[in-house]
Design a protein around this motif. Structure first.
Motif, short mmCIF file in Angstrom:
data_model
loop_
_atom_site.label_atom_id
_atom_site.label_comp_id
_atom_site.label_asym_id
_atom_site.label_seq_id
_atom_site.Cartn_x
_atom_site.Cartn_y
_atom_site.Cartn_z
N ASN A 94 11.23 1.78 1.99
CA ASN A 94 11.08 0.34 2.22
C ASN A 94 10.03 -0.17 1.25
O ASN A 94 8.82 -0.04 1.48
N LYS A 95 10.50 -0.76 0.17
CA LYS A 95 9.60 -1.19 -0.89
C LYS A 95 8.67 -2.30 -0.41
O LYS A 95 7.48 -2.32 -0.74
N GLU A 96 9.20 -3.25 0.36
CA GLU A 96 8.39 -4.38 0.84
C GLU A 96 7.29 -3.89 1.78
O GLU A 96 6.14 -4.30 1.66
N LEU A 97 7.65 -3.00 2.71
CA LEU A 97 6.64 -2.46 3.64
C LEU A 97 5.57 -1.69 2.88
O LEU A 97 4.37 -1.80 3.19
N LEU A 98 5.98 -0.91 1.89
CA LEU A 98 5.02 -0.15 1.10
C LEU A 98 4.04 -1.09 0.39
O LEU A 98 2.82 -0.89 0.45
N ASN A 99 4.55 -2.12 -0.28
CA ASN A 99 3.68 -3.05 -0.98
C ASN A 99 2.75 -3.79 -0.03
O ASN A 99 1.57 -3.99 -0.32
N ASN A 100 3.29 -4.23 1.12
CA ASN A 100 2.44 -4.94 2.09
C ASN A 100 1.33 -4.05 2.61
O ASN A 100 0.18 -4.47 2.72
#
Length: 884
Positions: A367-373
């Motif tokens: 999950n790219k978005e979760l990782l960045n957040n």
């Protein structure tokens, strides 16, 4: 006749120069180059140098001849070659100004080695006025502001092209993709060389997105992908007649065959295809939005673990009905999982600590978005960057690197650069033209010498917004790192907004029109009260609050109040001091000499101290206050439900209030909550006397008012979607007593229903608004049908809000609401589940000079016994959140 060398006719020279200009400038240059027809021939094959002996200009009306000659680049005394490029370049320079329809250079004479030139131009006409045809006046006004045409503009082709493009873009933004714009120049008969521009616009049909077809999305439903497209939306659909049967059968079949995700998808797609209203988002097509939404689709896939998802191809085309169709072909790729996650560069915190904050472990779906957040900024949980940056590590950097991708697994190495801790060097303020610096600085959580903290910067922005002195949408912290000495400068940029308010309201109660007016100076300065130069128009800038209010319905009633608040008593700590006085006077309208003359006078004063707490956290506040009040009555039993209407009734009370407020902004909160518990308590005087209160008259029984009044209010704000906010709120109130023989006091009771405006508050009643019902219609009554107030009430509210304007000069938002509540007298009648229900829509507008104004339409669903008109369709006007 003067001859030139070798007897080559000047006409050949003219042809040569004309051809040269044509080759240089293309078809856009429609000028002539002439060397006077009556001059001698020159040698075509042997160019000669001449000195310019003089330059004259003809044909100019608006342009200064000297300026035009200078623009050509030709100078008296300079040398030019004839034939040659010099004259052609001069014409190009004049032509490039865009002000002329024709340009010519003539040689009027040659004397010896000198040549005399004449520049002849035909100027383009100027715009006299312009008008629109084919559109509404409101649209014409919008376009007029965009195209920025003015009288005297040169009517060039470029001007027409630019105007046409701006108008087409304007209508394209509104969904009119086929708009046609025709601009015709009509000579102005009253002014030479001026034209009127007649702009005719055919908008055509508004083109909407009729259908978005998705191909290749096996793992994400159409509804999931449509929701990821934030701006590119299909036309709304409302088809309640579509049979539910096939959907129910498919859903049950999927559930019975252990396909729960397919069952959920069946339901999602049925409702999306048949119940798709378009309220807050239109279905117009904008190329830039569409490109962004294609990226949003890929981002959605990335959050579901499909790291390699791509859009293979897409197309936009016209449907038979004129709307647009969009085809999107997706290659989802494989579902990926995290396998190994490692950290490098971390010395401050252990890898185990960082793993716990990251919240992602081996085996989790990619999950790219979760990782960045979770690495950079999360609104709901602690993230890695906040862990460091709240401890001074301003120069902290984090970089997640996929070191190995094998089959469906990813090995992730998170590389940290912790840097050095940074301390705050300078904190400055910019833009406060009225509010004094110390008023703002004392609210800041960032101080010189402290370690930098990102949370402190965010909290400071919130506190500055809560002051109410600045435009909440434009408060901007400018963080300026100094890498050389590991320090940071912070500048808070603010924009002053009007904080003072004028209020005026009118209400109908007790068969009379009651008027109220008030002034609230929310950024007042008491210390400058006697300084003449500080009155602009009143002394302000110190953050104090002064409120003045008056209400009346003529000579029979007048009420007034005044209050003052110093938010920082002593200037060192946020301990507030509030003082207020109030008086109201009612009479029966008879002459004072009349033996039946009667009046009701209420006088009171309050002093309170407020304090900001640091525990459990620094969003908590505490308030203590003392109130003194007296009611004096003479021959005024007609409006009371007890006693003879004569005597004095006294009260001394202690007020206690504890609350927590973490809302993001006071005017249009998008997150946070506010909770408040208050208690007003009087001494239990009756318990310390041996009087038989059961045998006393009501005049004696209530001579000293006894009560303990509890109130609770809580509200929560959640941003469901960009600026779309759900607000839920509960309110409770209880008016208790000490002595069974006295019971609940007839003063200070609760009156529920209507707009919440307290237009006739002679007995300190607390009016609680509730939409969909008439004023005070949900209030306990006496046997003769007169509202006597309740000592218990409950109210529940849910609102869905969306802003129409967040401009500080006029903050406007619309809402839909559902509401329920009731009011009871005595615990024997209390039933928190027996409530009156309503729903409706409304709007709020905040004007700096008038505060928060509201208009609501509510529909009360439940009939009120004894009053057939109490519920049903009701309109309500509110001021200052009176309904809330």
């Amino acid at each position: 006749m003067i001859k030139m060398k070798n007897n080559i006719p000047l006409k050949r020279f003219l042809i040569f120069c004309g051809l040269l200009v044509f080759l240089m400038a293309g078809n856009s240059v429609m000028a002539q180059i002439k060397i006077g027809d009556d001059l001698s021939d020159i040698d075509y094959n042997n160019p000669q140098k001449y000195t310019i002996g003089g330059i004259t200009v003809e044909g100019t009306k608006f342009v200064d001849p000297n300026v035009l000659a200078s623009l050509s680049g030709l100078r008296v005394g300079s040398e030019i070659t004839v034939p040659g490029d010099d004259i052609a370049m001069a014409i190009r320079k004049i032509w490039d100004q865009g002000m002329f329809e024709d340009v010519a250079v003539n040689a009027t004479n040659i004397v010896g080695g000198k040549i005399f030139l004449q520049i002849v131009v035909q100027e383009r006409p100027r715009v006299s006025r312009f008008s629109f045809d084919g559109i509404k006046k409101s649209e014409a006004d919008d376009i007029r502001n965009r195209i920025n045409l003015s009288r005297g503009d040169i009517a060039t082709n470029h001007l027409e092209t630019k105007t046409r493009r701006i108008i087409e873009d304007y209508y394209s933004e509104k969904g009119y993709l086929d708009a046609e714009v025709t601009i015709v120049q009509v000579p102005d008969t009253t002014r030479e060389s001026y034209v009127d521009l007649q702009i005719t616009i055919d908008k055509g049909k508004q083109v909407k997105i009729g259908k978005i077809n998705l191909y290749g999305n096996d793992n994400l439903s159409d509804a999931q992908i449509y929701s990821a497209m934030e701006e590119t939306k299909q036309k709304g659909v409302f088809n309640p007649l579509e049979p539910l049967g096939p959907m129910v059968i498919n859903t049950l079949a999927d559930a019975l065959t252990l396909k729960p995700l397919k069952a959920i998808t069946d339901v999602e797609e049925y409702f999306y295809e048949n119940y798709r209203p378009r309220i807050f988002k239109s279905s117009k097509f904008l190329e830039s939005n569409y490109e962004n939404d294609k990226q949003n689709i890929i981002a959605k896939y990335n959050t579901k673990g499909y790291r390699d998802a791509i859009i293979v191809r897409d197309s936009v085309y016209k449907l038979d009905d004129g709307d647009l169709g969009i085809d999107i072909v997706i290659d989802e790729g494989s579902l990926y999982h995290y396998r190994n996650i490692s950290w490098t560069g971390n010395t401050k915190y252990s890898s185990e600590t960082l793993d716990g904050v990251l919240g992602i472990k081996s085996g989790d779906v990619y999950n790219k978005e979760l990782l960045n957040n979770n690495l950079t900024y999360s609104e709901t949980t602690l993230d890695i960057s906040s862990l460091y940056m709240d401890d001074g590590y301003l120069f902290f950097r984090v970089d997640p690197v996929e070191v190995q991708v094998e089959n469906d697994s990813i090995d992730l190495e998170i590389r940290l650069s912790e840097g050095q801790q940074a301390r705050i060097s300078n904190v400055t303020l910019k833009g406060n033209t009225k509010t004094n610096d110390f008023v703002v600085i004392r609210e800041m959580y960032t101080r010189p010498g402290q370690l930098f903290s990102r949370s402190d910067v965010t909290r400071t922005v919130r506190e500055l917004a809560t002051l109410g002195f600045f435009n909440q949408e434009s408060i901007n912290p400018d963080v300026r790192p100094n890498y050389q000495d590991n320090t940071v400068d912070i500048e808070y940029q603010v924009e002053e907004a009007s904080a003072d308010q004028v209020s005026f309201s009118a209400g109908w109660g007790y068969s009379m029109l009651i008027l109220q007016a008030g002034l609230s100076f929310n950024n007042f300065s008491m210390r400058n009260l006697f300084k003449g130069d500080a009155w602009k128009p009143i002394p302000g800038g110190d953050g104090q609050k002064l409120s003045l209010n008056v209400s009346t319905y003529g000579t029979r009633y007048i009420g007034y109040s005044a209050s003052f608040t110093e938010p920082w008593l002593g200037g060192r700590k946020p301990n507030s001091l509030t003082t207020s006085i109030y008086q109201s006077y009612y009479s029966n309208g008879l002459s004072r000499s009349d033996e039946n003359f009667g009046y009701f006078r209420m006088t009171g004063a309050t002093v309170g101290i407020g304090k900001r707490l640091t525990w459990p956290d620094d969003y908590f506040t505490l308030y203590h206050g003392i109130s003194l009040m007296q009611y004096r009555l003479k021959n005024y039993a007609s409006v009371l439900n007890f006693g003879s209407g004569n005597g004095n009734f006294n009260m001394i009370s202690y007020n206690f209030n504890i609350g927590r407020n973490s809302v993001s902004q006071p005017l249009y909160p998008r997150s946070g909550s506010e909770v408040q518990l208050s208690l007003e308590i009087t001494p239990p005087i009756s318990l310390f006397t041996d009087k038989n209160y059961a045998g006393l008259s009501e005049d004696e029984r209530y001579k000293w008012i006894e009560m303990h009044k509890w109130k609770f209010k809580a509200a929560w704000y959640s941003e469901l979607y960009e600026k779309l906010v759900l607000m839920t709120r509960v309110r409770f109130g209880y008016l208790g007593y000490y002595n069974e023989n006295i019971g609940p006091t007839p003063f200070h009771r609760f009156y529920l229903g209507g707009d919440g405006l307290g237009t006739y508050n002679f007995d300190s009643r607390e009016i609680v608004g509730m939409r969909g019902y008439k004023n005070e219609s949900l209030t306990p009554e006496s046997s003769n049908g007169v509202a006597i107030g309740g000592n218990i009430f409950a109210k529940y509210t849910m609102e869905l809000r969306y802003p129409l304007s967040l401009n500080p000069t006029a903050t406007i938002y619309a809402m839909g609401f559902v509401e329920a509540g009731n009011c009871w007298l005595g615990f024997e009648n209390f039933n928190p589940f027996k409530v009156y229900r309503s729903a409706g829509i409304g709007a709020r507008i905040y004007l700096p000079m008038f505060g928060l104004l509201g208009l609501d339409w509510g529909y009360g669903f439940d009939a009120v016994p004894g009053d057939a008109s109490a519920n049903g369709s009701q309109f309500h006007f509110s001021i200052g959140g009176s309904i809330d």
